[in-house]
Design a protein around this motif. Structure first.
Motif, PDB file in Angstrom:
ATOM      1  N   UNK A 322       0.837  -1.202   0.000  1.00 52.22           N
ATOM      2  CA  UNK A 322       0.000   0.000   0.000  1.00 52.22           C
ATOM      3  C   UNK A 322       0.872   1.253   0.000  1.00 52.22           C
ATOM      4  N   UNK A 323       1.898   1.268   0.826  1.00 56.92           N
ATOM      5  CA  UNK A 323       2.778   2.433   0.891  1.00 56.92           C
ATOM      6  C   UNK A 323       3.561   2.612  -0.407  1.00 56.92           C
ATOM      7  N   UNK A 324       3.912   1.502  -1.056  1.00 61.06           N
ATOM      8  CA  UNK A 324       4.645   1.621  -2.321  1.00 61.06           C
ATOM      9  C   UNK A 324       3.757   2.197  -3.412  1.00 61.06           C
ATOM     10  N   UNK A 325       2.446   1.890  -3.369  1.00 59.42           N
ATOM     11  CA  UNK A 325       1.509   2.483  -4.337  1.00 59.42           C
ATOM     12  C   UNK A 325       1.381   3.979  -4.086  1.00 59.42           C
ATOM     13  N   UNK A 326       1.262   4.375  -2.827  1.00 59.05           N
ATOM     14  CA  UNK A 326       1.195   5.808  -2.504  1.00 59.05           C
ATOM     15  C   UNK A 326       2.460   6.524  -2.948  1.00 59.05           C
ATOM     16  N   UNK A 327       3.573   5.818  -2.877  1.00 60.91           N
ATOM     17  CA  UNK A 327       4.853   6.422  -3.254  1.00 60.91           C
ATOM     18  C   UNK A 327       4.909   6.760  -4.737  1.00 60.91           C
ATOM     19  N   UNK A 328       4.051   6.113  -5.545  1.00 59.54           N
ATOM     20  CA  UNK A 328       4.048   6.373  -6.982  1.00 59.54           C
ATOM     21  C   UNK A 328       3.376   7.693  -7.344  1.00 59.54           C
ATOM     22  N   UNK A 329       2.673   8.307  -6.388  1.00 60.75           N
ATOM     23  CA  UNK A 329       1.953   9.550  -6.670  1.00 60.75           C
ATOM     24  C   UNK A 329       2.804  10.779  -6.393  1.00 60.75           C
ATOM     25  N   UNK A 330       4.119  10.615  -6.494  1.00 60.50           N
ATOM     26  CA  UNK A 330       5.062  11.733  -6.356  1.00 60.50           C
ATOM     27  C   UNK A 330       4.911  12.476  -5.027  1.00 60.50           C
ATOM     28  N   UNK A 331       4.617  11.737  -3.981  1.00 55.77           N
ATOM     29  CA  UNK A 331       4.587  12.338  -2.640  1.00 55.77           C
ATOM     30  C   UNK A 331       5.973  12.161  -2.036  1.00 55.77           C
ATOM     31  N   UNK A 332       6.718  13.235  -1.976  1.00 54.83           N
ATOM     32  CA  UNK A 332       8.107  13.170  -1.549  1.00 54.83           C
ATOM     33  C   UNK A 332       8.239  12.544  -0.161  1.00 54.83           C
ATOM     34  N   UNK A 333       9.015  11.471  -0.073  1.00 52.81           N
ATOM     35  CA  UNK A 333       9.343  10.871   1.213  1.00 52.81           C
ATOM     36  C   UNK A 333       8.245  10.054   1.850  1.00 52.81           C
ATOM     37  N   UNK A 334       7.144   9.768   1.121  1.00 54.27           N
ATOM     38  CA  UNK A 334       6.044   9.017   1.724  1.00 54.27           C
ATOM     39  C   UNK A 334       6.476   7.603   2.121  1.00 54.27           C
ATOM     40  N   UNK A 335       7.509   7.075   1.440  1.00 60.53           N
ATOM     41  CA  UNK A 335       7.950   5.721   1.779  1.00 60.53           C
ATOM     42  C   UNK A 335       8.508   5.640   3.196  1.00 60.53           C
ATOM     43  N   UNK A 336       9.009   6.778   3.749  1.00 56.37           N
ATOM     44  CA  UNK A 336       9.542   6.754   5.116  1.00 56.37           C
ATOM     45  C   UNK A 336       8.438   6.568   6.152  1.00 56.37           C
ATOM     46  N   UNK A 337       7.179   6.759   5.739  1.00 59.28           N
ATOM     47  CA  UNK A 337       6.063   6.586   6.662  1.00 59.28           C
ATOM     48  C   UNK A 337       5.744   5.113   6.906  1.00 59.28           C
ATOM     49  N   UNK A 338       6.313   4.221   6.117  1.00 56.30           N
ATOM     50  CA  UNK A 338       6.036   2.786   6.248  1.00 56.30           C
ATOM     51  C   UNK A 338       6.389   2.299   7.659  1.00 56.30           C
ATOM     52  N   UNK A 339       5.413   1.751   8.398  1.00 54.26           N
ATOM     53  CA  UNK A 339       5.680   1.318   9.796  1.00 54.26           C
ATOM     54  C   UNK A 339       6.345  -0.052   9.851  1.00 54.26           C
ATOM     55  N   UNK A 340       7.588  -0.112   9.427  1.00 57.74           N
ATOM     56  CA  UNK A 340       8.313  -1.388   9.426  1.00 57.74           C
ATOM     57  C   UNK A 340       8.395  -1.984  10.829  1.00 57.74           C
ATOM     58  N   UNK A 341       8.555  -1.124  11.828  1.00 55.03           N
ATOM     59  CA  UNK A 341       8.699  -1.610  13.209  1.00 55.03           C
ATOM     60  C   UNK A 341       7.437  -2.291  13.719  1.00 55.03           C
ATOM     61  N   UNK A 342       6.304  -2.109  13.036  1.00 56.98           N
ATOM     62  CA  UNK A 342       5.071  -2.784  13.450  1.00 56.98           C
ATOM     63  C   UNK A 342       5.270  -4.297  13.486  1.00 56.98           C
ATOM     64  N   UNK A 343       5.835  -4.840  12.428  1.00 60.05           N
ATOM     65  CA  UNK A 343       6.035  -6.287  12.359  1.00 60.05           C
ATOM     66  C   UNK A 343       6.968  -6.797  13.433  1.00 60.05           C
ATOM     67  N   UNK A 344       8.068  -6.097  13.652  1.00 59.34           N
ATOM     68  CA  UNK A 344       9.047  -6.582  14.630  1.00 59.34           C
ATOM     69  C   UNK A 344       8.519  -6.458  16.055  1.00 59.34           C
ATOM     70  N   UNK A 345       7.774  -5.382  16.349  1.00 60.26           N
ATOM     71  CA  UNK A 345       7.232  -5.239  17.705  1.00 60.26           C
ATOM     72  C   UNK A 345       6.136  -6.266  17.970  1.00 60.26           C
ATOM     73  N   UNK A 346       5.306  -6.550  16.962  1.00 56.14           N
ATOM     74  CA  UNK A 346       4.287  -7.587  17.133  1.00 56.14           C
ATOM     75  C   UNK A 346       4.924  -8.945  17.409  1.00 56.14           C
ATOM     76  N   UNK A 347       5.950  -9.270  16.644  1.00 57.71           N
ATOM     77  CA  UNK A 347       6.605 -10.566  16.828  1.00 57.71           C
ATOM     78  C   UNK A 347       7.321 -10.644  18.168  1.00 57.71           C
TER      79      UNK A 347
END
Length: 712
Positions: A322-347
């Motif tokens: 989903x975040x990679x699709x949003x990143x295609x709309x030329x929103x500068x830096x939107x990929x940094x919003x991806x909550x990668x830590x969500x997966x690691x904290x859940x695990x």
């Protein structure tokens, strides 16, 4: 007896580790990974035409050599290279030796002529033939006639003159084009040194024939220099990420050729990217499988935990897509919003701290492919580094504390780490920093940390409820004294409740000492004897001021009551939907141990008992915490029955119990090592000595005792 054996077999069936189910879950993980990254590896194909403007900035997806331009550079380098020549100093010696030979032959033929009456012409022909045969050299007949007519002294003068002239001329470099001029120079030198005209002409003719080129083309050296020149030519590369055409730029023949070389114009199907993705996914799944098979986490023995792992991975894959699709709309830096830590904290909360750390690396690798739209190749290295730092930050700060406030604090720490990571990218690029763009990207990076924490808090209850997961938060909830089943033990079997508290203290201390989950062992100890509430009076810790009911029962009946309590407790826990691991504590804490008291009592009554009938059906301890609980359960009961426990007595008792259980095979199905058993023994001894320490008897206490004794 048969019923007991069937019951034993049923209880020992490891229903959570069906191999086919595990294989299916690993295949499911592989399919999810492959599908999520499939569109990110499909070769890009452009719809461009010669002499038409480029629809967008076009970058090379790969690094490839432009062979045609490289060949042009190599040819230019060869054209600029002058041939190599060498001055052959040995040629002058060779030519002067030839002059010596000519005059020697002339002398020999003069002697033959004097002894023979043949005409001069015959001797000239013979001399000519000899020169051609021996020297591959011919001279004018006039020159040969002069040589045959001159006396020996004159011949020596002519020889020396010819030799000197050739030597002087050929000491200089003589190229092929310079040979005529050199021969003229040799003739001039002879004319200046000789007076005899006929001999002068003959010597000049011989010297002229002997002068040859000595500055000649060096084929070997030239070949070496050509190779060196070619090696120095740098190949013309179209580098990955290089702009081939800017938006609006006219596609000329050169640009079109570059597009073709980089594969952007290929219409033919290529299976290599899909095979490469298959290998990449296969390696990830294989590493997860190896890790799951070797780690001591629930992934090893629980298919439910493995399914949960796959589900968390799926959530992260969906989030990143989903975040990679949003990143295609030329929103500068939107990929940094991806909550990668969500997966690691859940695990970290739901499965294991170490599993979370391991998965942080895998999520970073997968994310680098999913977010490769802005990258020039198949991997977005910058995002991979960002995701790795973000995922690890959440796990490290969260640690093993299950408090809600700790999760929120982790979000702040992740936000800080994300902001620092993005800032480091800016500084490393050494590009001018635009405050507006920098501020937006930092905002997204900081937001990612808080978003991960909020989503973790929001999703945790669903996982815990839906999967009946025993998280650290859930463990603290289950350890609350107001839990209905704990209150049931306290009210209906208070002696068992006190026993369970003591076992919990021993188990937690021992598990922490060997590096396993002490909190899990404590909570398991609270509930392990829940089954005793069914018939509390049949257990010695609850027999206060009452007769022992076992005195009125046969050993067969008594042993069945005792044997049933772990499984009665397990059924009660299952009815209240307790997590499986807590249920396992109830089932496994006695393993398949022998009820020695009732077994020997039956022997004394000549009942000829079968030992198998006086053993618990099991299963044996399947994990370390369960094995430790079994030791603590036996140790606490044994120490409580001692009249005057001392340090030496306690230590001997603990070691004897562990040794008996080890010899009886009660640790065969868990991962406890001999070193860990030693640590467990020492830790339990220290805990028990602190509990049963000797107390000082004060004088007033002695007086009271003496008065009671006298009154009695």
């Amino acid at each position: 007896m048969t019923a007991n054996k069937n019951k034993k077999r049923k209880l020992q069936t490891p229903g959570t580790r069906h191999r086919s189910v595990r294989v299916g879950l690993f295949l499911l993980l592989g399919i999810l990974l492959y599908v999520s990254m499939l569109d990110n590896v499909q070769p890009e194909q452009l719809d461009v035409t010669l002499s038409e403007p480029a629809p967008e900035d076009i970058r090379s997806p790969i690094t490839v050599e432009h062979e045609a331009l490289t060949a042009e550079r190599e040819q230019e380098a060869l054209d600029e290279l002058d041939p190599s020549y060498v001055h052959r100093n040995d040629y002058v010696l060779m030519q002067t030796e030839k002059i010596n030979t000519i005059f020697e032959l002339a002398t020999e033929f003069q002697e033959a002529q004097n002894a023979d009456t043949a005409p001069l012409d015959d001797h000239v022909e013979q001399l000519q033939a000899t020169l051609e045969e021996e020297m591959d050299q011919s001279l004018p007949e006039e020159t040969l006639e002069i040589l045959l007519n001159e006396n020996e002294e004159q011949l020596m003068i002519g020889r020396d003159a010819a030799r000197n002239a050739v030597h002087e001329v050929m000491n200089e470099e003589i190229a092929v084009d310079d040979v005529p001029a050199a021969r003229e120079e040799a003739e001039e030198r002879i004319s200046m040194s000789m007076g005899n005209t006929q001999l002068q002409n003959a010597s000049a003719a011989i010297a002229s024939r002997m002068v040859t080129a000595n500055y000649i083309y060096d084929d070997e050296n030239t070949a070496e220099r050509r190779e060196e020149a070619l090696d120095e030519v740098e190949p013309v590369l179209i580098r990955e990420g290089e702009i081939l055409a800017q938006e609006g730029e006219i596609i000329d023949a050169e640009i079109y050729e570059q597009l073709s070389l980089t594969g952007l114009l290929d219409d033919e199907f290529s299976s290599f990217p899909y095979l490469g993705l298959l290998l990449f996914v296969g390696m990830i799944v294989t590493m997860v499988a190896f890790y799951a098979g070797q780690t001591s986490s629930p992934l090893r023995y629980s298919n439910q935990a493995l399914f949960l792992y796959v589900l968390v991975f799926f959530i992260m894959l969906a989030t990143m897509k989903v975040m990679s699709v949003l990143n295609l709309f030329d929103m500068e830096g939107i990929l940094w919003l991806t909550p990668i830590a969500l997966g690691t904290m859940l695990l970290a909360q739901l499965i294991s701290y170490r599993v979370a750390l391991y998965t942080a690396v895998l999520l970073a690798l997968v994310g680098s492919v999913i977010f490769n739209a802005e990258a020039t190749g198949n991997f977005h290295a910058t995002f991979m580094i960002y995701a790795l730092f973000s995922g690890l930050a959440g796990v490290f700060f969260l640690g093993k504390t299950p408090q809600v406030a700790k999760i929120l604090q982790s979000g702040a720490f992740i936000a800080l780490m994300n902001g620092l990571t993005v800032t480091s990218f800016y500084f490393l690029s050494n590009a001018p920093i635009t405050l507006e763009r920098y501020g937006v990207e930092i905002g997204f990076a900081v937001g990612s940390g808080f978003l991960a924490a909020v989503l973790t808090l929001g999703l945790m209850p669903f996982f815990e409820t839906g999967f009946n997961i025993l998280s650290k938060t859930k463990l603290i909830e289950l350890s609350n004294a107001n839990q209905p089943l704990l209150r049931k033990i306290l009210l209906e079997a208070p002696g068992t409740y006190h026993h369970s508290i003591m076992v919990a203290n021993l188990s937690e201390a021992a598990c922490e000492a060997i590096g396993t989950n002490g909190l899990l062992a404590r909570v398991g100890a609270y509930y392990h004897d829940l089954g005793k509430t069914k018939r509390p009076q049949y257990f010695i810790e609850n027999q206060m001021k009452i007769d022992n009911p076992h005195d009125r029962r046969s050993p067969d009946v008594s042993k069945q009551i005792i044997i049933d309590h772990p499984y009665d407790g397990a059924r009660m826990l299952e009815e209240h939907h307790f997590p499986k691991q807590i249920v396992d504590f109830a089932k496994q804490h006695h393993g398949t141990s022998l009820l020695k008291y009732f077994y020997h009592k039956a022997k004394e009554k000549d009942m000829e008992p079968d030992e198998a009938d006086y053993r618990y059906p099991g299963p044996k301890a399947q994990f370390k915490e369960s094995a430790v609980l079994g030791i603590a359960d036996s140790v606490e009961a044994a120490v409580r029955s001692m009249e005057a426990p001392t340090g030496e007595k306690i230590e001997k008792l603990v070691n004897d119990i562990i040794r008996d259980r080890l010899v009886d095979g009660q640790f065969d199905e868990c991962d406890l090592t001999m070193k860990e058993l030693s640590i467990i023994a020492n830790t339990m001894c220290e805990t028990l000595q602190g509990t049963f320490h000797s107390r000082i008897e004060y004088p007033e206490n002695r007086d009271v005792k003496e008065k009671k004794a006298n009154d009695g």
